[in-house]
Design an enzyme around this catalytic site. Structure first.
Site, PDB file in Angstrom:
ATOM      1  N   GLY A 241       0.780  -1.236   0.000  1.00  0.00           N
ATOM      2  CA  GLY A 241       0.000   0.000   0.000  1.00  0.00           C
ATOM      3  C   GLY A 241       0.808   1.282   0.000  1.00  0.00           C
ATOM      4  O   GLY A 241       0.226   2.371  -0.098  1.00  0.00           O
ATOM      5  N   PRO A 276       4.908  -5.008  -0.719  1.00  0.00           N
ATOM      6  CA  PRO A 276       4.854  -3.830  -1.604  1.00  0.00           C
ATOM      7  C   PRO A 276       4.686  -4.234  -3.063  1.00  0.00           C
ATOM      8  O   PRO A 276       5.288  -5.211  -3.517  1.00  0.00           O
ATOM      9  CB  PRO A 276       6.241  -3.200  -1.393  1.00  0.00           C
ATOM     10  N   ARG A 278       3.089  -1.489  -5.765  1.00  0.00           N
ATOM     11  CA  ARG A 278       3.211  -0.185  -6.418  1.00  0.00           C
ATOM     12  C   ARG A 278       4.531   0.514  -6.067  1.00  0.00           C
ATOM     13  O   ARG A 278       5.159   1.139  -6.920  1.00  0.00           O
ATOM     14  CB  ARG A 278       2.034   0.686  -5.960  1.00  0.00           C
ATOM     15  N   TYR A 318     -10.073   4.419 -12.117  1.00  0.00           N
ATOM     16  CA  TYR A 318     -10.019   5.186 -10.859  1.00  0.00           C
ATOM     17  C   TYR A 318      -9.966   6.694 -11.085  1.00  0.00           C
ATOM     18  O   TYR A 318      -9.685   7.436 -10.154  1.00  0.00           O
ATOM     19  CB  TYR A 318      -8.745   4.858 -10.059  1.00  0.00           C
ATOM     20  N   CYS A 352     -13.512   2.730 -28.158  1.00  0.00           N
ATOM     21  CA  CYS A 352     -14.852   3.306 -28.344  1.00  0.00           C
ATOM     22  C   CYS A 352     -15.571   3.473 -27.005  1.00  0.00           C
ATOM     23  O   CYS A 352     -16.585   2.824 -26.751  1.00  0.00           O
ATOM     24  CB  CYS A 352     -15.663   2.424 -29.283  1.00  0.00           C
ATOM     25  N   GLU A 353     -15.012   4.287 -26.156  1.00  0.00           N
ATOM     26  CA  GLU A 353     -15.597   4.613 -24.845  1.00  0.00           C
ATOM     27  C   GLU A 353     -15.196   6.049 -24.538  1.00  0.00           C
ATOM     28  O   GLU A 353     -14.014   6.401 -24.689  1.00  0.00           O
ATOM     29  CB  GLU A 353     -14.997   3.746 -23.723  1.00  0.00           C
ATOM     30  N   TYR A 381       0.227  -1.861 -12.030  1.00  0.00           N
ATOM     31  CA  TYR A 381      -1.183  -1.928 -12.402  1.00  0.00           C
ATOM     32  C   TYR A 381      -1.412  -1.328 -13.795  1.00  0.00           C
ATOM     33  O   TYR A 381      -2.421  -0.696 -14.063  1.00  0.00           O
ATOM     34  CB  TYR A 381      -2.066  -1.248 -11.332  1.00  0.00           C
TER      35      TYR A 381
END
Ligand SMILES: Cc1ncc(COP(=O)(O)O)c(C=O)c1O
Length: 425
Positions: A241, A276, A278, A318, A352-353, A381
């Site tokens: 985290g 860990p 990230r 996010y 296409c979004e 990620y």
């Protein structure tokens, strides 16, 4: 700290110019820096070296599961945090030591439990009482005893994005503290499991040590209460985290987390595990992409790139922020983030979004079609969440060490896209 910099008007990764990498390997292209990965691993390890015993750093495979990166971290002495049979397979294929593997995940299947038992992993991080029973049954079927740690939900708020908050009561993860005693007692009745540890993981991209301290205190108070079963607890896994820089310099150094956390754990006689993901990978990777089309609509300018949400899902998922900047010219301003929301350029993907963007409302220098852009802090990620949406091949990955660049995953081909399917008519 990372090793991506602008030198003489061009972006370099360590000693390798980004433009040359894009030319050689094509775009979209993930580029990772070995020196940065090693640096982050060592900084974290050294920051926590003042514990009673050196901590076990179990790199969280979900952040980036490329085999070469796992092998690199294994070489540094890392263990691994996995959440699926597939991730365990990757760890083993990369030469990782199963005795340094912890296995979390709220939906472990019976098959996955059997595989992890057969591999001889260190600990199952148990997320529910019925899961404990399933692990027990699998272990007895193999005449084995599974080492387990209860994943406790300490009900603390890590003040991060709600999708990556995992240690609050309303989240699906772990066992509430008020049920821990009952589950520990139950574990003692089961011959196939031995509860050797406790585990917490409160969330991701955390930039304040206080929630860790709070969560650790809650768990240690519980251990100190002498509840039945706690006497066998030897491991405390405090999860991952630790945040990284996305906008500018918002994250804390490892030492700041260690200064707050180590005093809580010192003298407790516990072996500490960190997970860990990230922190190791986030700032060690960039995504290189070319502008395909540049167009205007009223006041707005759109830079449409050859990388989209299928390659880097974080902005769409996010609304997360990544610095995006041309690979040629001057470095982006340190405060590019502060001006988010006031710029005139939307850097978007080809999907296409309308949610398919890399960076909205940016101040950017003039970008022409064919220009190369870098999306920073894309090492974690990024590729591990990439998909084939819109039937797009996933990007290639390159690992740079000094001036040397190695292809560690080739770009997917059209054959790869169709490979698993069967004609049924
Ligand atoms: C159990 C567990 N450990 C570790 C991590 C890694 O988190 P981070 O990449 O923020 O360090 C995660 C991420 O979701 C996780 O679920």
């Amino acid at each position: 700290m990372d090793h991506f910099a602008y030198r003489d008007g061009r972006l370099v990764c360590d000693e390798a110019p980004a433009a040359e990498l894009a030319e050689r390997f094509g775009t979209p292209l993930y580029v990772y820096c070995a020196r940065t990965i090693r640096h982050h691993f060592r900084v974290l390890r050294d920051a926590f070296a003042a514990l009673d015993a050196p901590p076990l750093l179990c790199y969280s495979v979900k952040a980036n599961s490329n085999l070469s990166l796992l092998r690199l971290l294994h070489g540094e002495g890392a263990g691994f945090d996995v959440v699926s049979g597939g991730e365990l397979l990757r760890v083993r294929a990369a030469g990782g030591d199963p005795k340094k593997v912890v296995y979390a995940g709220v939906g472990k299947s019976t098959r996955e439990i059997h595989e992890a038992l057969a591999a001889g992993i260190l600990l199952f991080n148990v997320e529910a009482e019925t899961e404990l029973e399933r692990i027990d049954a699998c272990a007895r079927a193999q005449n084995a005893v599974a080492g387990v740690a209860l994943r406790l939900n300490p009900d603390v708020d890590p003040k991060t994005h709600r999708y990556i908050t995992t240690g609050k009561k309303e989240n699906k993860f772990g066992i509430n503290l008020d049920r821990a005693e009952r589950v520990l007692r139950h574990a003692q009745e089961l011959r196939g499991v031995e509860c050797r540890g406790l585990h917490i993981h409160i969330g991701s991209q955390i930039t304040d040590p206080k929630p860790y301290v709070e969560a650790i205190r809650r768990v240690l108070d519980y251990v100190a209460s002498g509840a039945p079963g706690t006497e066998r607890v030897r491991w405390l896994d405090i999860g991952g985290g630790f945040g990284v820089h996305y906008r500018s310099q918002e994250a804390l150094p490892a030492a700041a987390f260690a200064q707050a956390i180590v005093p809580e754990l010192a003298g407790r006689g516990l072996n500490v595990i960190l997970e860990p993901g990230r922190f190791i990978m986030g700032n060690a990777g960039i995504l290189l992409t070319r502008a395909v089309t540049v167009k205007r609509s009223g006041e707005r300018r759109f830079v449409i790139c050859d990388a989209g949400m299928n390659d880097l899902m974080r902005p769409a998922l996010y609304q997360s922020y990544h610095r995006v900047w041309p690979a040629a010219g001057q470095a982006p301003p340190a405060d590019q983030g502060a001006r988010d929301g006031h710029g005139h350029v939307d850097v978007v993907g080809p999907i296409c979004e309308s949610g398919d963007f890399l960076g909205n409302d940016r101040d950017l220098p003039e970008v022409a079609e064919g220009d190369l852009l870098a999306v920073f802090s894309a090492g974690a990620y990024g590729m591990s969440m990439a998909s084939n949406y819109n039937t797009r091949p996933r990007p290639a990955e390159v690992l740079v060490d000094g001036a040397e660049a190695r292809l560690i995953r080739r770009r997917e081909s059209y054959d790869d896209l169709l490979g698993p399917e069967r004609e049924c008519l």
